[in-house]
Design a protein around this motif. Sequence first.
Motif, PDB file in Angstrom:
ATOM      1  N   SER A  73       0.821  -1.217   0.000  1.00  0.00           N
ATOM      2  CA  SER A  73       0.000   0.000   0.000  1.00  0.00           C
ATOM      3  C   SER A  73       0.854   1.266   0.000  1.00  0.00           C
ATOM      4  CB  SER A  73      -0.975   0.003   1.178  1.00  0.00           C
ATOM      5  OG  SER A  73      -0.275   0.142   2.394  1.00  0.00           O
ATOM      6  N   LEU A  74       2.080   1.170   0.513  1.00  0.00           N
ATOM      7  CA  LEU A  74       3.003   2.310   0.482  1.00  0.00           C
ATOM      8  C   LEU A  74       3.732   2.410  -0.860  1.00  0.00           C
ATOM      9  CD1 LEU A  74       4.515   1.961   4.077  1.00  0.00           C
ATOM     10  CD2 LEU A  74       2.907   3.717   3.273  1.00  0.00           C
ATOM     11  N   GLY A  75       3.524   1.431  -1.724  1.00  0.00           N
ATOM     12  CA  GLY A  75       4.139   1.447  -3.046  1.00  0.00           C
ATOM     13  C   GLY A  75       5.584   0.991  -3.069  1.00  0.00           C
ATOM     14  N   TRP A  76       6.014   0.321  -2.019  1.00  0.00           N
ATOM     15  CA  TRP A  76       7.411  -0.112  -1.925  1.00  0.00           C
ATOM     16  C   TRP A  76       7.652  -1.473  -2.555  1.00  0.00           C
ATOM     17  CZ3 TRP A  76       8.119   1.201   3.961  1.00  0.00           C
ATOM     18  CH2 TRP A  76       8.091   2.585   4.125  1.00  0.00           C
ATOM     19  N   MET A  77       6.575  -2.208  -2.828  1.00  0.00           N
ATOM     20  CA  MET A  77       6.711  -3.566  -3.352  1.00  0.00           C
ATOM     21  C   MET A  77       5.440  -3.923  -4.113  1.00  0.00           C
ATOM     22  SD  MET A  77       7.298  -7.059  -1.178  1.00  0.00           S
ATOM     23  CE  MET A  77       9.024  -6.717  -0.944  1.00  0.00           C
ATOM     24  N   GLY A  78       5.590  -4.808  -5.078  1.00  0.00           N
ATOM     25  CA  GLY A  78       4.435  -5.273  -5.818  1.00  0.00           C
ATOM     26  C   GLY A  78       3.584  -6.237  -5.008  1.00  0.00           C
ATOM     27  N   GLY A  79       2.333  -6.333  -5.357  1.00  0.00           N
ATOM     28  CA  GLY A  79       1.417  -7.221  -4.650  1.00  0.00           C
ATOM     29  C   GLY A  79       1.789  -8.686  -4.803  1.00  0.00           C
ATOM     30  N   GLY A  80       2.231  -9.080  -5.996  1.00  0.00           N
ATOM     31  CA  GLY A  80       2.641 -10.460  -6.209  1.00  0.00           C
ATOM     32  C   GLY A  80       3.840 -10.830  -5.353  1.00  0.00           C
ATOM     33  N   ASP A  81       4.782  -9.887  -5.218  1.00  0.00           N
ATOM     34  CA  ASP A  81       5.950 -10.121  -4.367  1.00  0.00           C
ATOM     35  C   ASP A  81       5.529 -10.313  -2.916  1.00  0.00           C
ATOM     36  OD1 ASP A  81       7.664  -9.727  -6.575  1.00  0.00           O
ATOM     37  OD2 ASP A  81       7.755  -7.571  -6.205  1.00  0.00           O
ATOM     38  N   ALA A  82       4.628  -9.464  -2.444  1.00  0.00           N
ATOM     39  CA  ALA A  82       4.168  -9.552  -1.051  1.00  0.00           C
ATOM     40  C   ALA A  82       3.460 -10.882  -0.794  1.00  0.00           C
ATOM     41  CB  ALA A  82       3.235  -8.387  -0.732  1.00  0.00           C
ATOM     42  N   LYS A  83       2.629 -11.308  -1.734  1.00  0.00           N
ATOM     43  CA  LYS A  83       1.918 -12.582  -1.574  1.00  0.00           C
ATOM     44  C   LYS A  83       2.868 -13.767  -1.647  1.00  0.00           C
ATOM     45  CE  LYS A  83      -1.067 -10.943  -4.559  1.00  0.00           C
ATOM     46  NZ  LYS A  83      -2.128 -10.778  -5.554  1.00  0.00           N
ATOM     47  N   LEU A  84       3.872 -13.690  -2.539  1.00  0.00           N
ATOM     48  CA  LEU A  84       4.842 -14.780  -2.645  1.00  0.00           C
ATOM     49  C   LEU A  84       5.672 -14.897  -1.367  1.00  0.00           C
ATOM     50  CD1 LEU A  84       5.995 -17.004  -4.496  1.00  0.00           C
ATOM     51  CD2 LEU A  84       7.690 -15.304  -5.268  1.00  0.00           C
ATOM     52  N   MET A  85       6.069 -13.761  -0.787  1.00  0.00           N
ATOM     53  CA  MET A  85       6.822 -13.814   0.474  1.00  0.00           C
ATOM     54  C   MET A  85       5.973 -14.401   1.594  1.00  0.00           C
ATOM     55  SD  MET A  85       9.456 -10.631   0.721  1.00  0.00           S
ATOM     56  CE  MET A  85       8.252  -9.346   0.687  1.00  0.00           C
ATOM     57  N   ALA A  86       4.697 -14.046   1.625  1.00  0.00           N
ATOM     58  CA  ALA A  86       3.812 -14.600   2.660  1.00  0.00           C
ATOM     59  C   ALA A  86       3.647 -16.108   2.471  1.00  0.00           C
ATOM     60  CB  ALA A  86       2.456 -13.892   2.627  1.00  0.00           C
ATOM     61  N   ALA A  87       3.417 -16.535   1.234  1.00  0.00           N
ATOM     62  CA  ALA A  87       3.262 -17.974   0.971  1.00  0.00           C
ATOM     63  C   ALA A  87       4.558 -18.715   1.287  1.00  0.00           C
ATOM     64  CB  ALA A  87       2.853 -18.204  -0.483  1.00  0.00           C
ATOM     65  N   GLY A  88       5.693 -18.116   0.974  1.00  0.00           N
ATOM     66  CA  GLY A  88       6.979 -18.717   1.323  1.00  0.00           C
ATOM     67  C   GLY A  88       7.153 -18.811   2.826  1.00  0.00           C
ATOM     68  N   SER A  89       6.705 -17.792   3.540  1.00  0.00           N
ATOM     69  CA  SER A  89       6.810 -17.783   5.003  1.00  0.00           C
ATOM     70  C   SER A  89       5.975 -18.886   5.633  1.00  0.00           C
ATOM     71  CB  SER A  89       6.380 -16.424   5.554  1.00  0.00           C
ATOM     72  OG  SER A  89       7.248 -15.415   5.099  1.00  0.00           O
ATOM     73  N   LEU A  90       4.889 -19.259   4.987  1.00  0.00           N
ATOM     74  CA  LEU A  90       4.072 -20.368   5.477  1.00  0.00           C
ATOM     75  C   LEU A  90       4.902 -21.654   5.504  1.00  0.00           C
ATOM     76  CD1 LEU A  90       1.254 -21.477   6.291  1.00  0.00           C
ATOM     77  CD2 LEU A  90       0.813 -21.802   3.842  1.00  0.00           C
ATOM     78  N   TRP A  91       5.668 -21.890   4.482  1.00  0.00           N
ATOM     79  CA  TRP A  91       6.515 -23.086   4.413  1.00  0.00           C
ATOM     80  C   TRP A  91       7.724 -22.971   5.337  1.00  0.00           C
ATOM     81  CZ3 TRP A  91       6.672 -27.493   1.054  1.00  0.00           C
ATOM     82  CH2 TRP A  91       5.520 -27.646   0.257  1.00  0.00           C
ATOM     83  N   ILE A  92       8.208 -21.761   5.535  1.00  0.00           N
ATOM     84  CA  ILE A  92       9.468 -21.563   6.264  1.00  0.00           C
ATOM     85  C   ILE A  92       9.259 -21.466   7.768  1.00  0.00           C
ATOM     86  CG2 ILE A  92      11.315 -19.863   6.595  1.00  0.00           C
ATOM     87  CD1 ILE A  92      11.096 -19.610   3.418  1.00  0.00           C
ATOM     88  N   GLY A  93       8.230 -20.781   8.210  1.00  0.00           N
ATOM     89  CA  GLY A  93       7.921 -20.684   9.632  1.00  0.00           C
ATOM     90  C   GLY A  93       8.723 -19.610  10.359  1.00  0.00           C
ATOM     91  N   PHE A  94       8.270 -19.288  11.566  1.00  0.00           N
ATOM     92  CA  PHE A  94       8.892 -18.222  12.363  1.00  0.00           C
ATOM     93  C   PHE A  94      10.381 -18.414  12.633  1.00  0.00           C
ATOM     94  CE2 PHE A  94       4.597 -16.795  13.886  1.00  0.00           C
ATOM     95  CZ  PHE A  94       4.748 -15.459  13.530  1.00  0.00           C
ATOM     96  N   PRO A  95      10.831 -19.620  12.997  1.00  0.00           N
ATOM     97  CA  PRO A  95      12.257 -19.742  13.374  1.00  0.00           C
ATOM     98  C   PRO A  95      13.231 -19.327  12.276  1.00  0.00           C
ATOM     99  CG  PRO A  95      11.051 -21.703  14.032  1.00  0.00           C
ATOM    100  CD  PRO A  95      10.114 -20.880  13.196  1.00  0.00           C
TER     101      PRO A  95
END
Length: 167
Positions: A73-95
Amino acid sequence: MFLEYPVLFIFPAAMAFAAATDVLTLTIPNRISLALIVSFFLAAPLAGMSLETMLMHVGAFAFILAVGIVVFSLGWMGGGDAKLMAAGSLWIGFPLLVPFFAYIAICGGALAVVMLLYRRIPAEALPGHDWVARLHRAESGIPYGLAIAGGAMWVYPKTEIFRGLIG
């Protein structure tokens, strides 16, 4: 052991496809992130992940998705990039989120340098493909999906899912 090895390759294959698609089109289709999200719920039980751990991974996904929405929303990153990082984080986890984002930053820095050098090449010297010309234009931005995929590939062998699937 029949399904574990094919499932092991879902994450890297999806990340590689996202990177290639971003390079060629400067977009990351929603179906890639959606496939990563859905396939996580197949991979996690096969890897022997407990329900509590799965919920922690969902928490990592939700946190990164929320941050990604703000960054988009601040225009710093594309929406697809943000969604891909979130989906990747699901597989990777907090640690492993900090190493994941450190590796993304390293790959992103290298990508930025390569793109700056690439854009110094005269356009006339480049092959005549549309995607080559699109990448050459500075206003097109940088296909950051490539850096996200690089960071994901770098950290994936350290994840609980990877270790669980290889036994």
